[in-house]
Design a protein around this motif. Structure first.
Motif, mmCIF file in Angstrom:
data_model
loop_
_atom_site.group_PDB
_atom_site.id
_atom_site.type_symbol
_atom_site.label_atom_id
_atom_site.label_comp_id
_atom_site.label_asym_id
_atom_site.label_seq_id
_atom_site.Cartn_x
_atom_site.Cartn_y
_atom_site.Cartn_z
ATOM 1 N N GLU A 169 60.136 -67.726 42.995
ATOM 2 C CA GLU A 169 59.264 -66.734 43.622
ATOM 3 C C GLU A 169 58.753 -65.735 42.586
ATOM 4 O O GLU A 169 59.392 -65.515 41.556
ATOM 5 N N PHE A 170 57.603 -65.159 42.867
ATOM 6 C CA PHE A 170 57.122 -64.054 42.056
ATOM 7 C C PHE A 170 58.143 -62.928 42.082
ATOM 8 O O PHE A 170 58.823 -62.709 43.093
ATOM 9 N N SER A 171 58.246 -62.188 40.966
ATOM 10 C CA SER A 171 59.245 -61.145 40.877
ATOM 11 C C SER A 171 58.692 -59.962 40.092
ATOM 12 O O SER A 171 57.486 -59.717 40.132
ATOM 13 N N GLN A 172 59.554 -59.269 39.383
ATOM 14 C CA GLN A 172 59.161 -58.030 38.711
ATOM 15 C C GLN A 172 59.281 -58.165 37.194
ATOM 16 O O GLN A 172 60.374 -58.443 36.684
ATOM 17 N N PRO A 173 58.165 -58.001 36.469
ATOM 18 C CA PRO A 173 58.236 -58.063 35.003
ATOM 19 C C PRO A 173 59.258 -57.079 34.453
ATOM 20 O O PRO A 173 59.423 -55.967 34.970
ATOM 21 N N THR A 174 59.956 -57.487 33.419
ATOM 22 C CA THR A 174 61.056 -56.688 32.881
ATOM 23 C C THR A 174 60.611 -55.681 31.826
ATOM 24 O O THR A 174 61.328 -54.737 31.540
ATOM 25 N N ASN A 175 59.416 -55.869 31.264
ATOM 26 C CA ASN A 175 58.907 -54.961 30.231
ATOM 27 C C ASN A 175 57.855 -54.033 30.849
ATOM 28 O O ASN A 175 56.884 -54.518 31.441
#
Length: 250
Positions: A169-175
C-alpha cells in the motif's frame, strides 16, 4: 429517532459510513478501462518493481492456495498463478464488478486458466472457510476499505496457520525533503494525468487524498498485530512512498 450513521473519510471529505463503498465503487468503475496505463504513468513504471518484490516475499510454492484481494487488473494474480502451478489455486477477487471483469479479461488473454477462480468479494465479509489459504494479498486496496480492522481480522481468520498476509500500500515517505517533493508531484501532477489519460481528474484527486488518510507504517503494523498477526514487519519501498507489510499466522 433513528441513530445517525457513523462518519468516515472519502479522500478529504467526511461521509456517512454507508456511503463510502458506493463512492469508491464509482471511482473504480470510472478508471477501470485505463487502470494499467495510469498505474504506469503515475508511478513511472515503479509499481511493477513493487509487485515483483511482493511476490518475492510471499513464500508461495507449487500447490499452494492464494487469495488475492482487491486484485484489480490482476498483476499479482498473474504472478501467483505461475508460482502455484497447475496443482495450486489463486482466487482473484475485487469488490468492484468493472475491475474484476478487467482482471478476468487480462488473465484470460494471458492464457491463465484451470488454477484460477474469480469472486466478487467485500474484504470485510470474506465468504471463505477458516484456515483456508496459504497466502493472502491485498495490493493498493486496503486504503479504500471502510473498516480496515475488520478486513484485517477476516484475512487472519481465512489464513492457514503458518501462512502469511501481504499488504502492499501507499505509505509515508521517510525523508522530509522527499516527502515535500512527493506531495507536490501527487497534488499537481497525478490529477492532471488522470484528466489527460482518463478524462477523469476527480477520481485521481480522490486517489491522492486517500493515500494521505491511510495509516502510516507503524500504525498499520500495530493494526495488524491487533488483528492477530504475528511477526509483523514492513519494507519501505522507494523511500516510503509504498510499504509492504508482512504478517504471519501461528
Amino acid at each position: 429517532m433513528s441513530e445517525s450513521p457513523n462518519k468516515t473519510h472519502f479522500g478529504f471529505q467526511e461521509v456517512d459510513e454507508n456511503q463510502k463503498q458506493n463512492l469508491v465503487a464509482d471511482v473504480f468503475k470510472s478508471v477501470a478501462g485505463n487502470y494499467d496505463v495510469m498505474n504506469d504513468a503515475m508511478s513511472m513504471g515503479l509499481h511493477r518493481a513493487w509487485k515483483w518484490f511482493t511476490i518475492a516475499q510471499s513464500g508461495v510454492n507449487p500447490g499452494n492456495e492464494v487469495l488475492d484481494l482487491a486484485a484489480g487488473s490482476g498483476d499479482l494474480s498473474l504472478k501467483f498463478a505461475a508460482k502455484v502451478g497447475p496443482q495450486g489455486r489463486v482466487v482473484v477477487t475485487d469488490i468492484n464488478p468493472a475491475m474484476l471483469a478487467q482482471g478476468r479479461r487480462r488473465l484470460t488473454d494471458a492464457g491463465i486458466a484451470g488454477n484460477i477462480d474469480y469472486c466478487l468479494v467485500n474484504a470485510e465479509q470474506l465468504p471463505f472457510d477458516d484456515n483456508q489459504f496459504d497466502c493472502i494479498s491485498i495490493s493498493f486496496g486496503l486504503r479504500n476499505v471502510t473498516h480496515k480492522d475488520v478486513a484485517l481480522r477476516e484475512m487472519q481468520r481465512c489464513l492457514k496457520p503458518g501462512g502469511r498476509v501481504l499488504v502492499l500500500e501507499f505509505s509515508q515517505p521517510t525523508n522530509p525533503t522527499f516527502s515535500r517533493l512527493y506531495d507536490a508531484y501527487s497534488f499537481n501532477v497525478i490529477p492532471k494525468l488522470g484528466e489527460l489519460i482518463s478524462n477523469d481528474r476527480d477520481s485521481y484527486q480522490y486517489l491522492v487524498e486517500s493515500i494521505r488518510r491511510h495509516p502510516g507504517q507503524e500504525e498499520l503494523k500495530q493494526m495488524m498485530l491487533e488483528a492477530g498477526f504475528d511477526r509483523v514487519r514492513y519494507h519501505n519501498l522507494t523511500g516510503g512512498i509504498v510499504a509492504l507489510h508482512v504478517g504471519y499466522k501461528y
